[in-house]
Design an enzyme around this catalytic site. Structure first.
Site, mmCIF file in Angstrom:
data_model
loop_
_atom_site.group_PDB
_atom_site.id
_atom_site.type_symbol
_atom_site.label_atom_id
_atom_site.label_comp_id
_atom_site.label_asym_id
_atom_site.label_seq_id
_atom_site.Cartn_x
_atom_site.Cartn_y
_atom_site.Cartn_z
ATOM 1 C CG ASP A 42 24.522 32.562 -32.349
ATOM 2 O OD1 ASP A 42 25.193 31.882 -33.149
ATOM 3 O OD2 ASP A 42 23.850 32.049 -31.436
ATOM 4 C CD GLU A 72 25.060 29.546 -38.829
ATOM 5 O OE1 GLU A 72 23.944 29.901 -38.421
ATOM 6 O OE2 GLU A 72 26.065 29.508 -38.113
ATOM 7 C CG ASP A 124 26.206 25.679 -30.898
ATOM 8 O OD1 ASP A 124 26.867 26.690 -30.591
ATOM 9 O OD2 ASP A 124 24.990 25.699 -31.094
HETATM 10 C C1 GLC Z 1 23.593 29.113 -30.519
HETATM 11 C C2 GLC Z 1 25.021 29.588 -30.338
HETATM 12 C C3 GLC Z 1 25.420 29.434 -28.887
HETATM 13 C C4 GLC Z 1 24.434 30.217 -28.009
HETATM 14 C C5 GLC Z 1 23.007 29.740 -28.255
HETATM 15 C C6 GLC Z 1 21.989 30.580 -27.511
HETATM 16 O O1 GLC Z 1 23.507 27.744 -30.311
HETATM 17 O O2 GLC Z 1 25.906 28.934 -31.194
HETATM 18 O O3 GLC Z 1 26.733 29.885 -28.686
HETATM 19 O O4 GLC Z 1 24.766 30.051 -26.658
HETATM 20 O O5 GLC Z 1 22.719 29.790 -29.631
HETATM 21 O O6 GLC Z 1 22.051 31.906 -27.895
#
Ligand code: GLC
Length: 551
Positions: A205, A208, A279
């Site tokens: 995660d 980017e 998100d």
């Molecule tokens: C980011 C991710 C989301 C995750 C959050 C906390 O917003 O896209 O899926 O729950 O971070 O880790």
């Protein structure tokens, strides 16, 4: 357009009849693909960007996630509640709270005192844990990932030559320079900390990369392997290269087919990872949007994709969640996820009707997993996506050109979900041919719109006449190696017989690449006769039972 740097797309925005694409530098590579039709173009594109692999069996199952599960107890509770509800479950995701102060490759041992035992217990119940790993590495003295990264120059640099500092969940962080093969190898190896505890799937995660201080400055330097590059030239491949590092690390550590889910990707990421659409919000517009999003990703070479079912941000509600699970039940990646500040959205948080609807559609998904698996086999060879817009198969039909609210699963199942609040009837366009309503078994000849009643518990689904579709009996989890029984749903229409080729392998490792798989050729006659021949026989395991259901 193959370009890892900053680009601008203006598609009919400034001028309706003009598409303008600008790149920051003039070294972008442009491919012009001419083809007979959509299928041909998608296949040619895949030839350029490379193959994918067949994901492990369990990755086709249903997953539950929530940013907010904090302890081992929370995870055990989720498993228990699903079991009690009779809803199949194959994975539970661990969001950032499992880590020690959000440090990658650490575990908070107060809240997760024995991750290994937890992972084992869960596996006994058929559930895989999928922990998150963020791109930013916490700056903290004596933290091994930080210290090694600094010592080996594995981090991105600022314009002055120091390690660039961004901010993510753990506070101040450095970002690995995934352009360096050595940095990738190093980061990939780190996953062993978790694979050794029985974890076999990962969620990458904020890659980017994202920083709470805003976008990384253009002049952040990626030292790379051959020559240094600036962030503005390579931004688009950061997530892709992180996925590559993860995939290669897990493959090396375990020899199994990796399961990696990433937020950022680029053309080619299908070789290493699945992706989700980031998100979204619990709003009807985002449910509606999810269909063209997933179809476009599929045609763009990313077949294994999904959205956060129920919506990530803000609060979902019974109607929205019911429609979302229906619309997504054939989405290749099938996961319910929501944010910490949102209402809990596991199906049992709502009324009995919602839970019943949820159960029906998750079970429906599991029934058709062998079909999805066959489509993946096809996808890995030809690039044909799993879920497809109607225009891919009916390109001469002008009615389907702009159809964004229905999709095909392979070419045999048509799904027409309701994606509007308060709507209980759907105008479904059925292309030429005979279609069979999955729920009522009514036969309808296509080439027209029909109005289908769609009360809250109904997602209109149609099977193309003369199809054979492989299915599994009702299962709570995907068994290692798949089901012992294979069902063939046969929907005779106008032809005297129908054919279908079915793929089978161990669903776990790469033995299939060396020929360890079976290809069955089924032929069913209208009078109920089934004949089976083996087109390829390389996997020692066969089904114990074959059952034909004629509709
Ligand atoms: C980011 C991710 C989301 C995750 C959050 C906390 O917003 O896209 O899926 O729950 O971070 O880790």
């Amino acid at each position: 357009f193959d370009y890892a740097g900053k680009m601008e797309f203006d598609i009919g925005y400034t001028r309706r009849d003009l598409m303008q694409i600008k790149a920051a530098k003039n070294d972008l590579v442009v491919y012009i693909i001419t083809g007979e039709n959509e299928k041909d173009i998608v296949k040619q594109f895949r030839k350029i960007i490379g193959r994918s692999y067949i994901p492990p069996f369990w990755a086709f199952g249903y997953g539950q996630s929530r940013w907010g599960y904090k302890t081992e107890q929370d995870i055990r509770e989720v498993a228990k509640r699903y079991q009690a509800a009779g809803i199949p479950l194959d994975s539970i995701y661990l969001d950032i709270d499992y880590m020690e102060r959000y440090k990658d490759f650490t575990v908070d041992t107060e809240r997760f005192p024995n991750l290994k035992a937890l992972a084992e217990d869960m596996k006994q119940q058929g559930i895989h844990l999928v922990p998150i790993i963020d791109a930013g590495v916490k700056i903290e003295k004596d933290y091994d990932v930080y210290e090694e990264g600094v010592q080996n120059n594995y981090f991105c640099k600022n314009a002055e030559g120091g390690d660039f500092v961004g901010a993510v969940w753990p506070g101040r962080v450095h970002f690995p320079d995934f352009l360096q093969p050595d940095a990738r190898k190093w980061f990939g190896k780190k996953y062993a900390v978790l694979t050794e505890q029985g974890i076999d799937g990962f969620w990458n995660d904020m890659n980017e990369p994202a920083s709470f201080r805003g976008p990384l400055p253009d002049d952040v330097v990626f030292p790379g392997d051959d020559m240094p590059r600036q962030h503005k030239e390579v931004h688009n491949v950061f997530g892709h290269l992180m996925a590559k590092a993860t995939y290669e690390g897990i493959k090396k550590n375990s020899g199994k087919r990796p399961f990696v889910i990433t937020r950022a990707c680029y053309s080619g990421t299908q070789k290493y990872s699945t992706a989700w659409t980031g998100d979204n919000q619990s709003i009807w517009a985002h449910l509606k949007l999810s269909i063209p999003q997933l179809l476009n990703l599929g045609m763009s070479g990313m077949p294994f994709v999904g959205t956060d079912i129920g919506g990530f941000g803000s609060n979902t509600n019974p109607e929205l969640l019911s429609r979302w699970i229906q619309a997504s039940c054939f989405a290749p990646l099938f996961r319910n996820h929501c944010a910490k500040f949102s209402r809990c959205q596991e199906p049992w948080q709502f009324d009995k009707q919602t839970l019943d609807i949820y159960r029906t559609y998750v079970r429906l998904r599991y029934r058709f997993i062998p079909y999805l698996y066959d489509l993946f086999y096809e996808e890995s060879r030809t690039g044909m996506p799993i879920i497809r817009p109607l225009v891919m198969h009916y390109q001469r039909d002008p009615e389907v050109r702009e159809c964004n609210d229905e999709y095909l699963v392979g070419d045999r199942i048509l799904v027409a979900p309701v994606t509007d609040q308060g709507v209980h009837v759907k105008a479904v366009y059925l292309p030429q041919g005979t279609w069979i309503d999955y729920w009522t078994k009514e036969r309808i000849s296509g080439g027209k719109y029909i109005l289908r009643d769609a009360p809250i518990d109904v997602c209109p689904i149609y099977i193309k006449g003369d199809s054979i579709i492989p299915a599994w009996p009702q299962l709570d989890h995907i068994p290692d190696g798949g089901s012992e029984e294979l069902i063939l749903e046969y929907y005779p229409a106008s032809a005297d017989s129908s054919k279908y080729v079915h793929y089978q392998d161990n669903g776990a490792d790469f033995a299939y690449e060396a020929g360890e798989y079976n290809l069955y050729r089924f032929r069913a006659d209208k009078d109920g006769e089934l004949s089976v021949s083996m087109e390829h026989e390389g996997y020692e395991h066969h089904y114990e039972t074959l059952r034909v259901e004629v509709y």
